[in-house]
Write an enzyme that holds these catalytic residues in place. Structure first.
Site, mmCIF file in Angstrom:
data_model
loop_
_atom_site.group_PDB
_atom_site.id
_atom_site.type_symbol
_atom_site.label_atom_id
_atom_site.label_comp_id
_atom_site.label_asym_id
_atom_site.label_seq_id
_atom_site.Cartn_x
_atom_site.Cartn_y
_atom_site.Cartn_z
ATOM 1 N N HIS A 214 40.489 33.564 34.751
ATOM 2 C CA HIS A 214 39.353 32.711 35.026
ATOM 3 C C HIS A 214 39.816 31.159 36.108
ATOM 4 O O HIS A 214 39.300 30.729 36.163
ATOM 5 C CB HIS A 214 38.163 31.378 33.757
ATOM 6 C CG HIS A 214 38.006 32.550 32.511
ATOM 7 N ND1 HIS A 214 38.695 33.190 31.527
ATOM 8 C CD2 HIS A 214 36.494 32.256 32.328
ATOM 9 C CE1 HIS A 214 37.698 33.319 31.109
ATOM 10 N NE2 HIS A 214 36.324 33.161 31.153
ATOM 11 N N ASP A 288 33.804 41.766 36.027
ATOM 12 C CA ASP A 288 33.663 40.564 35.197
ATOM 13 C C ASP A 288 32.953 39.168 36.095
ATOM 14 O O ASP A 288 32.978 39.605 37.122
ATOM 15 C CB ASP A 288 34.934 40.072 35.452
ATOM 16 C CG ASP A 288 35.785 39.281 34.132
ATOM 17 O OD1 ASP A 288 34.364 38.802 33.531
ATOM 18 O OD2 ASP A 288 36.271 39.204 32.926
#
Length: 977
Positions: A214, A288
């Site tokens: 992230h 993702d």
């Protein structure tokens, strides 16, 4: 291979599947023919949606659906009902029904308010029965389908081989690839067999990283041999089964693609090469989230979408610029960088999956009672079982667990972190033993911790709960230096138990602990289960899914014995419908509102687990002090079975007393009296001819004043037995009562009969107390404490409660204006028992519902409890049987009046039911056929003993009715489903 060959539910025969496939392809063709090339590209996008954002967000989503024809939404934060309305609204705007997805690894609660979480995957990793994980998957699927969700981005099948992993950690099943694969398949099947597509993530394996994708692009430097051996293994196994989709992670893996800064998501070598070609996967491939720094720091929005598509992904997740990405993809098609055919193939895969999810026949979400349906009791039942099977005893060096012996031991419960109030962990510990609770902030000073250490030295057993932890290893799991020093010191206590409510990786700080229990998570479920495991109410079953150090290794976890102590469970877990059980609340509140009693405790246990325990009202009508679990009641005639009968059974099974011999053989001073030839069997069944009640107190009152020959207003050497707060009598009173009993008349026998009829009598229990104390050569109260109450851990069950705890815990009874002329508070209500000094065979015991339930559970379990046998097998059963025709009573025990509306129990109780009621408004019943214990405690005699509303309203039996109705409802539901 792949999901295209999978079927929701039971696999059909080949003919059925062929027909289903034909219908699917027909629908896919029909939809494809209605879409332009741009609309087909739109199907590749799944954008983020939030049900807790403003109007601008809604308008943006509406535009993406109506104008850009996106294929789906992935919902994040919000509320269930709001999300359902938003889903219905946007589905209505969509030309092709939208795929709705959620990242709900541990259920809807991961993203939505008002919904409870299921365990994290590392907690599941401790469970040895993978069928339970399947069951969780099925329940998560049920909830998702209620929300109109078709895809769950779970399970995580990363092998978490790096304890310092900042992003996977407890999201993984563990470090052992075979377990990860097996548990991943179980979760996957639970989802897919129940109509929700699963997604294996994060391909090719995010388990050995030290960075969070992230925030940056993690690097994995393993060679291909290692990757195939460890990281790829679970994915291969799920693909070989039926996994619907795979999510590709943002990782830099030079062994797979050494192009600088190219994430695996954007690598044709990884997606098209390794995943599609080499591993033969034919299902859906998701990226993702494309807003994550692992890719977004190197590519602009739109560009990253194109690169992901060129790499071979089917669905572009969390695009930050759909319109720009569509333009770039169309240009790439024109430049032949990517073919329209490859786009169409991906769209077909998406539509095939939509058909599987029944989107060919889309129906809006039904929002009526949605929250209730989402939070159906089955969810709690599944959670309970999962956590029960996960809790692990990591160290048990002195075989302290499960703790067996409770008598003559002092217990301390220490909680570190959280607030200073008793939490569920401490309250549950108190079910098993009398604990002193000591709380300390984890931020406390070294001096404060040292002072606590000193205080704990005087306790025999110290149980420490470590709460308020975090999962992040970089934050040291929320543990601070002074706290760790204290915990390291406290482990030296010979009988210390450290209970950790956090990540297994945190156990590196507790590896030297002699007795170490891991709860994995910190919630009401684990805080109830861990104490139950510590005391043997539940067996320990879990095993560590990871290794932490040389002293804390994977598979460590001692399986302990179930000592058959009460534990806690959900009603559904033991075959009871919790919704029906809620009717108890209505009946209880109605009784209080109508003035039947100021308050009450109600407890229901079944199959060895407490499944309902609530307190209602206050200790008195004019008090603001609410009834709590710690409130203690005068249980009145339940004393007969909770005290005297326990002693009689003890004596009888040892041959010290014969129920059929004349009682004169035990009490020779009865010679020549009308009581000499009475038999204990007849006394116990209330058909011995003894009068129901003798008002002894009237013999000690002269002109409404207490006779000073019997009483004193101050205690002294002679008058030292308390009758009430300011009235004392002498031990001579007990002899006077005995003489009055000896001289009392017997009831007349029915005409033409040789035996007496059944007539309930208190008097016989004065007789039995006298026999018992003579044979024991010990006061009955002392014997009961030593042989029953203390070993059972009954902190509140006692005669003379003020000698054990403060008056503020005790519910007051009658405002006596005829004998004691005061409020009876903390002393026995029954006048005769009070004149005996508070200890009598028929009355005098005080207890809370929890302790009384333990005693009744021991009797239900044929005299066995907590690893100890109190009665020989068969003793309780013999005493609980009716003895005479026309008399419902057992030996001491009361029983149902079968087929009568006026009996003491529910008419639905089985004939084997036994127990007793009490004048003060109490009841304790055991139904062996249904493995049921029911406790009702109240002080209905406060302030007026003539208040019979509780009896007239049938409150106790009506509540008992609801318990049986709840069992019937559960059974009926199971039969029809």
């Amino acid at each position: 291979m792949g999901f295209s060959a999978a079927w929701a539910g039971t696999p059909p025969d080949s003919t059925s599947y062929q027909k289903w496939t034909q219908r699917r392809e027909h629908w896919v063709d029909s939809v494809m023919n209605t879409m332009s090339e741009e609309q087909r590209i739109g199907q590749l996008f799944m954008v983020a949606a939030y049900s807790n954002r403003d109007k601008a967000h809604l308008e943006e989503l509406e535009q993406l659906v109506a104008e850009h024809h996106i294929g789906g939404l992935i919902f994040f934060q919000g509320g269930p009902v709001r999300q359902a309305h938003l889903t219905n609204y946007l589905q209505e705007k969509a030309k092709v029904p939208l795929f709705i997805a959620m990242d709900a690894e541990w259920g809807l609660g991961m993203r939505l308010d008002s919904i409870q979480n299921f365990p994290r995957q590392m907690t599941l990793g401790a469970i040895q029965d993978n069928q339970l994980i399947y069951t969780m998957g099925a329940e998560v699927a049920r909830q998702l389908k209620l929300m109109g969700v078709h895809i769950n981005f779970a399970p995580v099948v990363d092998v978490n081989s790096n304890p310092q992993n900042p992003v996977i950690g407890t999201r993984s099943f563990g470090e052992y690839k075979f377990d990860v694969a097996r548990k991943g398949i179980a979760y996957m099947r639970g989802l897919q067999d129940n109509g929700v597509l699963a997604s294996a993530k994060h391909f090719p394996g995010h388990g050995d990283t030290d960075a969070d994708s992230h925030l940056s692009l993690p690097v994995i430097r393993h060679d291909m041999e290692r990757l195939r051996s460890i990281e790829l293994y679970p994915f291969q196994q799920l693909m070989a089964d039926s996994i619907a989709s795979v999510m590709v992670a943002h990782l830099y893996v030079p062994a797979l693609d050494n192009t600088p800064n190219r994430a695996t998501t954007l690598s044709p070598a990884v997606v098209s090469g390794l995943l599609r070609k080499d591993m033969g996967y034919s299902g859906l491939i998701f990226t993702d989230a494309l807003n994550m720094k692992g890719v977004s720091q190197y590519y602009k929005p739109g560009d990253v979408d194109l690169e992901a598509l060129k790499a071979g992904n089917d669905v572009l997740l969390f695009s930050e610029d759909v319109a720009g990405a569509i333009r770039k993809i169309r240009r790439a098609v024109k430049r032949e960088e990517i073919s329209q055919q490859s786009i169409d193939e991906r769209v077909r895969r998406i539509l095939q999956s939509k058909y599987w999810a029944n989107l060919d026949n889309y129906t809006p979400i039904n929002t009526e009672n949605l929250l209730d349906r989402l939070n159906a009791p089955v969810g709690d039942m599944v959670r309970q079982k999962l956590y029960e099977n996960a809790v692990s005893i990591v160290h048990n060096q002195r075989n302290l667990l499960p703790i067996r012996h409770l008598e003559e031991r002092s217990f301390a419960a220490v909680t570190i972190g959280g607030n200073s109030q008793k939490n569920t962990f401490v309250e549950t510990l108190e079910l098993y033993a009398a604990f002193d609770h000591l709380h300390i902030s984890k931020e406390a000073s070294a001096e404060q911790f040292r002072a606590l250490e000193e205080k704990l030295k005087r306790y025999d057993v110290v149980v420490v709960g470590v709460h308020d932890m975090v999962r992040a290893p970089e934050k040291n799991f929320g543990l601070v230096p002074n706290q760790l020093t204290f915990l390291d010191n406290i482990r030296r206590h010979p009988n210390s138990v450290i209970a950790v409510f956090g990540s297994p990786y945190s156990l590196k700080h507790f590896e030297q602990s002699r007795t170490l229990v891991l709860g994995y998570e910190d919630n009401n479920f684990t805080q109830e289960i861990v104490p139950s495991v510590i005391f043997g109410g539940l067996p320990a079953k879990g095993k560590l899914p990871v290794s932490v150090s040389g002293l804390v290794r994977r598979t460590m976890g001692e399986r302990t014995k179930d000592l058959q102590r009460l534990s806690y469970a959900t009603p559904e877990d033991v075959g009871i419908d919790s919704k029906v059980l809620e009717n108890i609340d209505r009946i209880a509140n109605e009784a209080i509102k109508l003035g039947a009693t100021p308050g009450m405790q109600i407890l229901v246990a079944r199959k060895g687990s407490i499944i309902y325990q609530k307190n209602f009202g206050h200790l008195s009508y004019d008090s603001l002090k609410p009834v709590t679990n710690e409130t203690v009641y005068d249980i009145a005639s339940i004393t007969k079975v909770a005290a005297t009968l326990q002693v009689i059974m003890f004596l009888e099974e040892r041959g010290l007393v014969d129920l059929d011999k004349p009682i004169v053989e035990y009490l020779d001073d009865l010679k020549g009296t009308n009581k000499a030839n009475l038999k204990l069997r007849d006394i116990l069944t209330h058909q011995s001819g003894l009068v129901p009640y003798i008002p002894f107190w009237k013999n000690t009152v002269v002109n409404t004043q207490l006779n000073t020959a019997y009483y004193s207003s101050t205690p002294n050497d002679n008058f030292n037995l308390p009758v009430s707060g300011n009235i004392y009598t002498s031990r001579g009173m007990q002899d006077s009562i005995w003489q009055w009993i000896k001289k009392s008349d017997l009831l007349p026998k029915p005409k033409g009969k040789k035996t007496w009829e059944y007539k309930y009598s208190d008097v016989g229990y004065y007789v039995m107390q006298r026999i018992a104390e003579k044979l024991l050569n010990q006061p009955m109260a002392e014997f009961l404490a030593q042989n029953f109450y203390d070993p059972l851990g009954l902190e509140t069950t006692t005669f003379l409660p003020l000698s054990k705890y403060g008056i503020t815990r005790i519910a007051p009874t009658e405002l006596d204006n005829y004998f004691r002329n005061s409020l009876v508070y903390g002393m026995v209500h029954d006048q005769g028992a009070a004149m005996m000094g508070g200890i009598a065979g028929h009355a005098g015991i005080f207890s809370n519902a929890t302790d009384l339930a333990v005693l009744m559970q021991m009797n239900l379990q044929d005299g066995y409890y907590g690893g100890k046998r109190y009665f020989a097998p068969g003793t309780v059963e013999r005493f609980a049987k009716s003895q005479y025709r026309g008399n419902r009573r057992g030996l001491g025990w009361d029983k149902p009046e079968m087929n009568s509306p006026h009996g003491p129990t529910s008419n639905m109780a089985s004939p084997g039911t036994f127990g007793h009621t009490g004048f003060t408004g109490t009841a304790a019943w055991v139904d062996p056929e249904f493995e049921l214990v029911y406790i009702f405690l109240s002080n209905r005699v406060h302030p007026d003993a003539n208040n019979t509303k509780l009896i007239r309203f049938g409150t106790r039996t009506r509540i008992m009715d609801e318990i049986y109705k709840a069992m019937q409802s559960f059974n009926k539901y199971n039969q029809t489903h």
